[in-house]
Motif scaffolding. Sequence first.
Motif, PDB file in Angstrom:
ATOM      1  N   LYS A   1     -28.467   5.777 -12.174  1.00 49.32           N
ATOM      2  CA  LYS A   1     -27.308   5.472 -11.334  1.00 49.32           C
ATOM      3  C   LYS A   1     -26.323   6.643 -11.397  1.00 49.32           C
ATOM      4  O   LYS A   1     -26.047   7.169 -12.464  1.00 49.32           O
ATOM      5  CB  LYS A   1     -26.617   4.204 -11.831  1.00 49.32           C
ATOM      6  N   ALA A   2     -25.820   7.018 -10.237  1.00 57.93           N
ATOM      7  CA  ALA A   2     -24.890   8.150 -10.188  1.00 57.93           C
ATOM      8  C   ALA A   2     -23.444   7.665 -10.224  1.00 57.93           C
ATOM      9  O   ALA A   2     -23.136   6.540  -9.837  1.00 57.93           O
ATOM     10  CB  ALA A   2     -25.127   8.960  -8.921  1.00 57.93           C
ATOM     11  N   GLU A   3     -22.580   8.516 -10.722  1.00 57.29           N
ATOM     12  CA  GLU A   3     -21.140   8.246 -10.729  1.00 57.29           C
ATOM     13  C   GLU A   3     -20.444   9.565 -10.437  1.00 57.29           C
ATOM     14  O   GLU A   3     -20.399  10.450 -11.272  1.00 57.29           O
ATOM     15  CB  GLU A   3     -20.733   7.709 -12.102  1.00 57.29           C
ATOM     16  N   TYR A   4     -19.947   9.695  -9.213  1.00 60.06           N
ATOM     17  CA  TYR A   4     -19.279  10.938  -8.852  1.00 60.06           C
ATOM     18  C   TYR A   4     -17.768  10.775  -8.713  1.00 60.06           C
ATOM     19  O   TYR A   4     -17.003  11.559  -9.270  1.00 60.06           O
ATOM     20  CB  TYR A   4     -19.877  11.510  -7.553  1.00 60.06           C
ATOM     21  N   ALA A   5     -17.325   9.773  -7.950  1.00 61.73           N
ATOM     22  CA  ALA A   5     -15.890   9.705  -7.625  1.00 61.73           C
ATOM     23  C   ALA A   5     -15.040   9.608  -8.891  1.00 61.73           C
ATOM     24  O   ALA A   5     -14.038  10.313  -9.032  1.00 61.73           O
ATOM     25  CB  ALA A   5     -15.613   8.533  -6.682  1.00 61.73           C
ATOM     26  N   VAL A   6     -15.419   8.750  -9.794  1.00 62.33           N
ATOM     27  CA  VAL A   6     -14.643   8.593 -11.021  1.00 62.33           C
ATOM     28  C   VAL A   6     -14.781   9.830 -11.897  1.00 62.33           C
ATOM     29  O   VAL A   6     -13.787  10.382 -12.386  1.00 62.33           O
ATOM     30  CB  VAL A   6     -15.101   7.322 -11.787  1.00 62.33           C
TER      31      VAL A   6
ATOM     32  N   LEU B   1     -15.741  12.960 -11.286  1.00 65.15           N
ATOM     33  CA  LEU B   1     -15.315  14.281 -10.791  1.00 65.15           C
ATOM     34  C   LEU B   1     -13.811  14.386 -10.625  1.00 65.15           C
ATOM     35  O   LEU B   1     -13.293  15.453 -10.297  1.00 65.15           O
ATOM     36  CB  LEU B   1     -15.959  14.581  -9.432  1.00 65.15           C
ATOM     37  N   LYS B   2     -13.106  13.294 -10.824  1.00 69.15           N
ATOM     38  CA  LYS B   2     -11.685  13.285 -10.460  1.00 69.15           C
ATOM     39  C   LYS B   2     -10.910  14.421 -11.142  1.00 69.15           C
ATOM     40  O   LYS B   2     -10.198  15.177 -10.476  1.00 69.15           O
ATOM     41  CB  LYS B   2     -11.062  11.926 -10.791  1.00 69.15           C
TER      42      LYS B   2
ATOM     43  N   LEU C   1     -11.886  17.788  -9.656  1.00 67.54           N
ATOM     44  CA  LEU C   1     -11.416  18.004  -8.287  1.00 67.54           C
ATOM     45  C   LEU C   1      -9.891  18.091  -8.235  1.00 67.54           C
ATOM     46  O   LEU C   1      -9.331  18.854  -7.440  1.00 67.54           O
ATOM     47  CB  LEU C   1     -11.931  16.889  -7.372  1.00 67.54           C
TER      48      LEU C   1
ATOM     49  N   ARG D   1     -20.524   6.497   0.048  1.00 67.21           N
ATOM     50  CA  ARG D   1     -19.386   5.951  -0.707  1.00 67.21           C
ATOM     51  C   ARG D   1     -18.577   7.053  -1.395  1.00 67.21           C
ATOM     52  O   ARG D   1     -17.370   6.942  -1.536  1.00 67.21           O
ATOM     53  CB  ARG D   1     -19.883   4.950  -1.755  1.00 67.21           C
ATOM     54  N   GLU D   2     -19.237   8.114  -1.851  1.00 64.70           N
ATOM     55  CA  GLU D   2     -18.523   9.068  -2.680  1.00 64.70           C
ATOM     56  C   GLU D   2     -18.634  10.502  -2.175  1.00 64.70           C
ATOM     57  O   GLU D   2     -17.626  11.150  -1.894  1.00 64.70           O
ATOM     58  CB  GLU D   2     -18.999   8.961  -4.144  1.00 64.70           C
TER      59      GLU D   2
ATOM     60  N   LEU E   1     -15.650  12.621  -0.318  1.00 61.55           N
ATOM     61  CA  LEU E   1     -15.043  13.686  -1.128  1.00 61.55           C
ATOM     62  C   LEU E   1     -15.244  15.048  -0.473  1.00 61.55           C
ATOM     63  O   LEU E   1     -14.323  15.875  -0.441  1.00 61.55           O
ATOM     64  CB  LEU E   1     -15.637  13.681  -2.545  1.00 61.55           C
TER      65      LEU E   1
END
Lengths: 468, 468, 468
Positions: free
Chosen positions: C330-335, C337-338, C341, C364-365, C369
């Motif tokens: 499962k990937a998690e980018y938005a949280v 990478l905050k 970024l 979604r992400e 982004l």
Amino acid sequence: MVNADRLFPADPATRDIARELYAEVKDLPIISPHGHVPVEWFHDKDYHFANPTELFITPDHYVTRIMHSQGVDLKDLGVGQKNFTEEQSKHAFELLGKYWYAYVGTPMQYWFDDELSTVFGIDKPFGPDTAGEIYDEINDDLKQPEFSTRALVKKFNIEFISTTDDTLDDLHLHDETNADPDFPARLAPAFRPDLYLEPYKTANWAHEVEKLGEVAGIDATTYAGFTEALRRRRVYFKEHGAVLSDHSHADVRTDRLSDTEVNRLFKQAMAGNITPEEGDKLRRHFFADQVEMAQEDGLVMTVHPHVHRDYDPQNLAQYGVNIGADIPAKAEYAVDLKSLLNKYGNNPDFHFVAFTMDETVYSRELGPLAGFYPSLYVGAPWWFLDSPEPILRYFDYITTAAGFTKLSGFIDDTRALCSIPTRHDTNRRLTARFVSGLVADHRLSLEDGKKVMRDSVQSGPRHVFKLD
Amino acid sequence: MVNADRLFPADPATRDIARELYAEVKDLPIISPHGHVPVEWFHDKDYHFANPTELFITPDHYVTRIMHSQGVDLKDLGVGQKNFTEEQSKHAFELLGKYWYAYVGTPMQYWFDDELSTVFGIDKPFGPDTAGEIYDEINDDLKQPEFSTRALVKKFNIEFISTTDDTLDDLHLHDETNADPDFPARLAPAFRPDLYLEPYKTANWAHEVEKLGEVAGIDATTYAGFTEALRRRRVYFKEHGAVLSDHSHADVRTDRLSDTEVNRLFKQAMAGNITPEEGDKLRRHFFADQVEMAQEDGLVMTVHPHVHRDYDPQNLAQYGVNIGADIPAKAEYAVDLKSLLNKYGNNPDFHFVAFTMDETVYSRELGPLAGFYPSLYVGAPWWFLDSPEPILRYFDYITTAAGFTKLSGFIDDTRALCSIPTRHDTNRRLTARFVSGLVADHRLSLEDGKKVMRDSVQSGPRHVFKLD
Amino acid sequence: MVNADRLFPADPATRDIARELYAEVKDLPIISPHGHVPVEWFHDKDYHFANPTELFITPDHYVTRIMHSQGVDLKDLGVGQKNFTEEQSKHAFELLGKYWYAYVGTPMQYWFDDELSTVFGIDKPFGPDTAGEIYDEINDDLKQPEFSTRALVKKFNIEFISTTDDTLDDLHLHDETNADPDFPARLAPAFRPDLYLEPYKTANWAHEVEKLGEVAGIDATTYAGFTEALRRRRVYFKEHGAVLSDHSHADVRTDRLSDTEVNRLFKQAMAGNITPEEGDKLRRHFFADQVEMAQEDGLVMTVHPHVHRDYDPQNLAQYGVNIGADIPAKAEYAVDLKSLLNKYGNNPDFHFVAFTMDETVYSRELGPLAGFYPSLYVGAPWWFLDSPEPILRYFDYITTAAGFTKLSGFIDDTRALCSIPTRHDTNRRLTARFVSGLVADHRLSLEDGKKVMRDSVQSGPRHVFKLD
């Protein structure tokens, strides 16, 4: 000129079906149950946009974010700028031309081309070479009487439109606008109490609560008074035409606290002395209160949860909210809605419309839940998903589980006035595209397909948002 | 009459390919390795459905949930009702007509139209105006000899069908049915030990364990005896024709406990004295035992995990389980299956068929895992996903990673007898649709496409479920 | 012979558009910014593959994993085998023929058919009956001068190609190859410091760090020295032609530790005395350092996170890494990478290319982004997603949110030399297919569509990877 068959299926036989389906709804009036256009644009009998940049760029974070992604500074687009000069406006519009190629494939490109053609009769291709002259042409148009906002509302055939308003607003602008026989639509306010429900996140929350109490005519500095004040404001909004309350929090949980705990935490919150976790606890309890109030006053609830609001603190500090940096978060509906649905989901008079930007919940959670619970409706594709491909996926993911009667109908959710007819038309075309596929599959008769089309823009939203 | 090209691709050239592909399998017999039809319908030499509502509505939660979502009370559909009168049955059928429009876009509409036409020869459109007369027509038909369940099994060309049975069942009905030369198919029971594996969730678990021991002929009140009892029941089922064990738990973990711990927790569980967490620990250990037993007895394992069973307690209390309120939960396969696959995944004689209602695991987890491990097969689209759009997505998500040989073949998973041929036909048509796209893409020769078609309904499921 | 229209849309009018679009790019040179071909194949002026199995099977885990899923032992395919004989090689190739049917629907089938036809001129169908003779034909070809790797690079029209290299490599093979006027492309190394950033996971990490220090000419056994050593190696790689650093960790977090803490943990790590959690803390801090270094040296960062590497310990122990058992997590980018970024996302000179195998983050992400942050680009479909259906989904999910300018361009990421032109061609065809849909929808002019095509293979990747 924009093509009459745009967005229709490529296969000729299916396209013919789509044409027939679309013809059913092409000229039907627009119902816009949720959006962000300022009421002043409608109240003013002769409001005109200052210039094309004020109309198309500065207030539309759909547009500004793409230029930002190309390295353009938001201030050059007028975002958060007072006294943005005519010269700066034209430059911003030329920047849009310069970076137009970055919009290829996005709905902003499609909408803009469509608006240029259908609203302004401009059919030359927009781009770096033409942006300046197109700016001038639109600028001239905007001065004309037929480009006042009211004239546009009439031209756009908008039948119902809702703004989103300050909870303490006395709504006299709405009342006056609706009382004016010259205003061609029904105008509704919407109740959006988010800030009162977020005691931790809201700056100076206690002060906001005090002001709420003043307006509601009750001491709101206790939990009981606070709740009564919100109840009164809901009723006030309903009496002034509101059909819905809108909510956007990190989750949709409705865990209730004990009387003792809620009173204790409320006091602490008034003293500015709560943790983030306690803020969440209060918010979930307050949200549960909103759900209970909806059982009584009948306001439809729309929820837009699971967003990383203001993801970028640099740009937030400089330019404020709504700059295109609200990033979708993972959604959780089935687990979090359980207590709400167990209590009220079987009440057909309660309407709860759930929006998402996390498409994974469409087929896993929202479709199945809406296909069981009378009270649950699935909101139209929102924010990043209000685009051709995601709209087709929305139908693809949900209709097999929940049919068409549990969809919200299209929601434009915009502050970009000229995009309203284009967005609704886009959705009508895509609905025709999807439904034409069902007809071509021999899963649906053409007659039933036509009924689905008509209902999707008229009786559907009228029922979901209790407009009759 | 239903159209011969229904569900085929719209593009004429591709449709021609799909027609050719479908022709390969149109008349092949049905293999139904997992479903919920009661054995009594087959054992009885002359079983007839009491009326159309008993056939099409009451036992079919796919159908009842949609009416429930429109505000219809389940009791008006006969759900959980004893002595549902003929008058009430007809009224229920008329309700289906009244709310028929809510089914637009759902597979239930497609199946029903298809069944009316192909099984009952009724080609007038179903709806509020015709529901009553159609009820009467079907009701007459159901009295006829050619509408006994056995006659239907023959008409439907069912070659193999599995029921799902009580672990303690002596299976004499299966034996007698299979021994009867008049019964036209091979009938198999399926081993479903869920309740024994859930010591926390199962009401009066200790009592169930005692009964298990009695039937198995061993004291099952110790962990060792319990395990041996289950082992014996598996073997008993296999000897009586079962090809698989079916499992549905909150997760698919197989964490083993130490001997000391499992014995201690088992004792506590027998005393009714465990926490939910301890229940989960035992269940995962017991499930690991099932996996080990499968290495010996060779029963295929099918798993249907990650569901919020009985999401709605109100309706559960009133109407019981299987009312359409089993809502998909987030799935977790890659992490949770690791220890199982590390141990047994490379054993080609072990067949583990994983189903899901969370489509996100298709391309991220199940496709990649099935494309590496010989023992893993991806189950056909299940429950809310047994629909045209989700079935096409299933092929889209999985075949690029795992090809066609690691798919389970179609599983109808139903208690709605008349829908069995329709569901299988739907899947055959959609397989032809998907494969015709590969042929049209020049990725596959027509000959290979035809082989994929035939294997998908015959040698594929025969291999996966070890039918030969 | 492979069909000239393969992978184009089925609808004739749309196919015509796709043909025109594809014609724009069909013969443009290949840019391959990330891959795994050994530099030796290019350095050697006359390198020839030993046999077809060495070319097509043994080093290509895309191919071996499918046979493994059918129960074939990896050793029979030459995986991890020294002294794999000619006879064994031919047998492995015959196994591929025997199991060829399992590849139906996978890209490996498409690529292989394509390579046989376009590279070797073999147009008879591959399969159990022809594998042996095709082996012999290719084997003969491989001896010919026009099948040296250099000749193939020229034939394939590769303009730029990057290897992935040991951090301590002196890169003289790259230098010599590039200096050789006979070598027809630009060859770049890539900086991949994963093992240094994983003090817990890397076996004998302290020793690796010492060697790093020796090569970098600085004592790397303190945190400060270690950081400086990595900085020097980055610069060294850049000076020798590298354009990017590549990273693959369990997550993309960049949490920084305090000076005290990082020094303390670094010492512990050097002593081999850290927990997995401490290893993660160090790794995130080290990764944040890499991000900072990129601000200075300008190397593009590519990340391939969220994988269960070496999921299968049995096969890992026997055959080593890269055997097809790297399973998506499962990937998690938005949280995650905050913080990165927020600090650097608005710097247009910083290029961060995010890859994923979890498609749920696309809409979604990553799309949202990349549609806001100038520094973020969405990597091409990776590993299991480098296939026709997933590639089309990639465009479908991302372009509406981020347009085409924020895509990385195609990345082949392969060690299978002959598949490079085929993979790029596949992507060009699919891009034409997707873009032809936009043109057919009247969302894009044919001229703009052609520009999108050309940019997708030339100016796009040139910009993202700073090739000019």
